[in-house]
Design an enzyme around this catalytic site. Structure first.
Site, PDB file in Angstrom:
ATOM      1  N   LYS A 109      18.216  39.823  36.667  1.00 52.90           N
ATOM      2  CA  LYS A 109      18.415  41.078  37.386  1.00 52.90           C
ATOM      3  C   LYS A 109      17.320  42.070  36.956  1.00 52.90           C
ATOM      4  O   LYS A 109      17.155  42.343  35.773  1.00 52.90           O
ATOM      5  CB  LYS A 109      19.805  41.649  37.090  1.00 52.90           C
ATOM      6  CG  LYS A 109      20.923  40.761  37.609  1.00 52.90           C
ATOM      7  CD  LYS A 109      22.285  41.210  37.117  1.00 52.90           C
ATOM      8  CE  LYS A 109      22.713  42.519  37.729  1.00 52.90           C
ATOM      9  NZ  LYS A 109      24.112  42.872  37.333  1.00 52.90           N
TER      10      LYS A 109
ATOM     11  N   ARG B  43      30.616  35.997  43.934  1.00 49.66           N
ATOM     12  CA  ARG B  43      30.144  36.529  42.656  1.00 49.66           C
ATOM     13  C   ARG B  43      31.315  37.064  41.837  1.00 49.66           C
ATOM     14  O   ARG B  43      32.250  37.649  42.368  1.00 49.66           O
ATOM     15  CB  ARG B  43      29.141  37.654  42.906  1.00 49.66           C
ATOM     16  CG  ARG B  43      28.788  38.505  41.684  1.00 49.66           C
ATOM     17  CD  ARG B  43      27.829  39.615  42.087  1.00 49.66           C
ATOM     18  NE  ARG B  43      27.583  40.551  41.005  1.00 49.66           N
ATOM     19  CZ  ARG B  43      28.104  41.776  40.910  1.00 49.66           C
ATOM     20  NH1 ARG B  43      28.967  42.195  41.840  1.00 49.66           N
ATOM     21  NH2 ARG B  43      27.817  42.561  39.904  1.00 49.66           N
TER      22      ARG B  43
END
Length: 478
Positions: A224, A31
């Site tokens: 998210k 990430r």
């Protein structure tokens, strides 16, 4: 085999090639967070160079590592400190100044978001760095747009950390123009997943999808969940996205610690049922930033995320700036393995149901798992172009390994995020299915994955090599 995938965040701690390689041996996804980087070509470690470094290293290792990139999003962040961080002590005073400046050399905190200043009142509680740092607003100076605050809970505060106000929504909705430009740049770099911060409803995801369609990209989108407000629209957010990340740092600030565990379980359950990827993130092994081993509480936390059904668990600062990135990912690997050994697969009497069955490949996946659970099947092999059948198979949690046989490099990386799915590069040189099945028998036997006499399921499409064409399953003996 570890079924739960591990996401490691790139940062200064992974810039050493030896450390990066060691982490990549265990990681499934790397990430990147655009909040902590630039696109300046003069910067040798700009976003593009970091992403390319990981892609090149993974290719050399011949391992399909997926790349996931967090957009800056609408999260309000503090500016930069000249010495990168300041120390705040309880009861001392500190000013928060709203300005266009990007760096300060004073003992102050700067914010580049005028609209936020208007929403703050005296006695408001300011939360930074996922609530680790807390300030109380004592006085407000409108002339120079400054908040005079008292430190309630102190600590080391570094540049670009998140800025929140308890009980207030201060971020704007929608995808910013800057994020849209970043999406286009990421499409050129060939990243696999993009994470959208502070998604409030499905329209946020759809806006990002529209940008991707403009540049003819099929990068997958992760929403998210950081706001209680988003939970009201969770069903539609799941439908619009390709995956959900339970971003527990900001979510905990709104829900409180008592509700967080229940919220995490429900979000993961709804995401898997909705046929999308579920990621659990934030402070999973936080103590390992400075310590070579995790606490018992952290091991339990990771185990619970595994038992909840997460596709992946994520490391943030632990691998980005921590002292022990390789040890951290090894510890997480071991905890996941341990938790999975106690994981109870779906009972044979209990039939898993998707939220809705719309496609043939979903019906094939359900049928395959039903047969596999009742006939002692050793593995399921999905002949796949896009990876969609492998995804559908992995939504039904079991301990049966799923092998995604694909010739597509993008698909090889993409399935690295699907729980229980193992990528298997397969060139599809055979002309018909009978030859392909013979080839599969030989390859699985020679790879020592299966033994002669093992019964497996193979899902495929007719004709071969057509995306989204899975329409059959076969039982074959190795």
């Amino acid at each position: 085999m570890r079924q739960t995938k591990i996401i490691a965040t790139f940062g200064p701690s992974l810039e050493d090639p030896k450390v990066l390689k060691k982490v990549l041996e265990r990681a499934d996804v790397i990430r990147f967070n655009l909040a902590h980087g630039t696109w300046e070509k003069s910067d040798s470690q700009n976003n593009a160079e970091k992403i390319k470094l990981v892609q090149k290293t993974a290719k050399k290792m011949k391992k399909p590592i997926a790349t996931l990139v967090d957009l800056k999003g609408n999260k309000i962040r503090i500016g930069n400190f000249k010495k990168h961080l300041i120390e705040l002590k309880a009861s001392e005073e500190i000013n928060v100044r709203f300005t266009d400046e990007s760096v300060t050399n004073k003992n102050e905190i700067i914010i580049n978001a005028d609209h936020v200043f208007k929403k703050i009142d005296k006695n408001d509680l300011i939360l930074m760095d996922d609530g680790l740092i807390k300030l109380r607003v004592q006085k407000i100076s409108t002339v120079n747009k400054t908040l005079h605050c008292e430190v309630i809970e102190g600590g080391l505060l570094s540049s670009n950390k998140g800025f929140e106000v308890e009980g207030k929504i201060i971020n704007k909705s929608g995808v910013r123009d800057e994020d849209k430009e970043d999406i286009k740049k990421l499409a050129q770099l060939g990243v696999d997943w993009i994470a959208l911060s502070f998604v409030n409803d499905a329209s946020d995801v759809n806006q990002a999808r529209e940008v991707l369609s403009q540049v003819d990209s099929d990068i997958k989108l992760i929403a998210k969940i950081e706001r209680l407000e988003a939970l009201k629209q969770l069903y539609w957010i799941i439908k619009a996205s390709d995956g959900i990340m339970v971003a527990r740092g900001d979510l905990a600030l709104e829900s409180g610690p008592g509700e967080l565990t229940g919220l995490q379980k429900n979000i993961i359950k709804q995401t898997v049922k909705g046929k999308k990827v579920a990621i659990t993130a934030t402070q999973m092994m936080e103590s390992m930033i400075n310590n070579p081993s995790p606490t018992r509480a952290e091991m339990t936390d990771v185990s619970n995320a595994v038992l909840d059904g997460s596709d992946a668990v994520m490391l943030s600062a632990e691998t980005a700036i921590g002292k022990y990135p390789a040890e951290t990912i090894e510890a997480m690997h071991e905890v996941c393995i341990g938790a999975e050994s106690y994981h109870q697969s779906i009972s044979k009497k209990e039939e898993f149901k998707y939220s809705e069955v719309q496609n043939i490949d979903e019906a094939i996946a359900l049928s395959s798992m039903s047969i596999a659970r009742n006939m002692g099947i050793k593995a399921i092999i999905a002949l796949t172009e896009s990876g969609s059948t492998a995804l559908m198979l992995s939504r039904i949690r079991s301990d049966i390994p799923i092998y995604a046989f694909t010739r597509n490099e993008v698909t090889q990386r993409r399935v690295s995020l699907y729980r229980g799915v193992i990528s298997f590069p397969y060139p599809f040189l055979a002309d018909n299915l009978s030859q392909v099945l013979d080839d599969i028998r030989k390859q699985m036997l020679h790879s020592d994955v299966l033994n002669a006499g093992d019964l497996i399921i193979v899902t495929s499409g007719s004709p071969l090599k057509v995306p989204g064409g899975t329409n059959s399953l076969r039982l074959i003996t190795i």
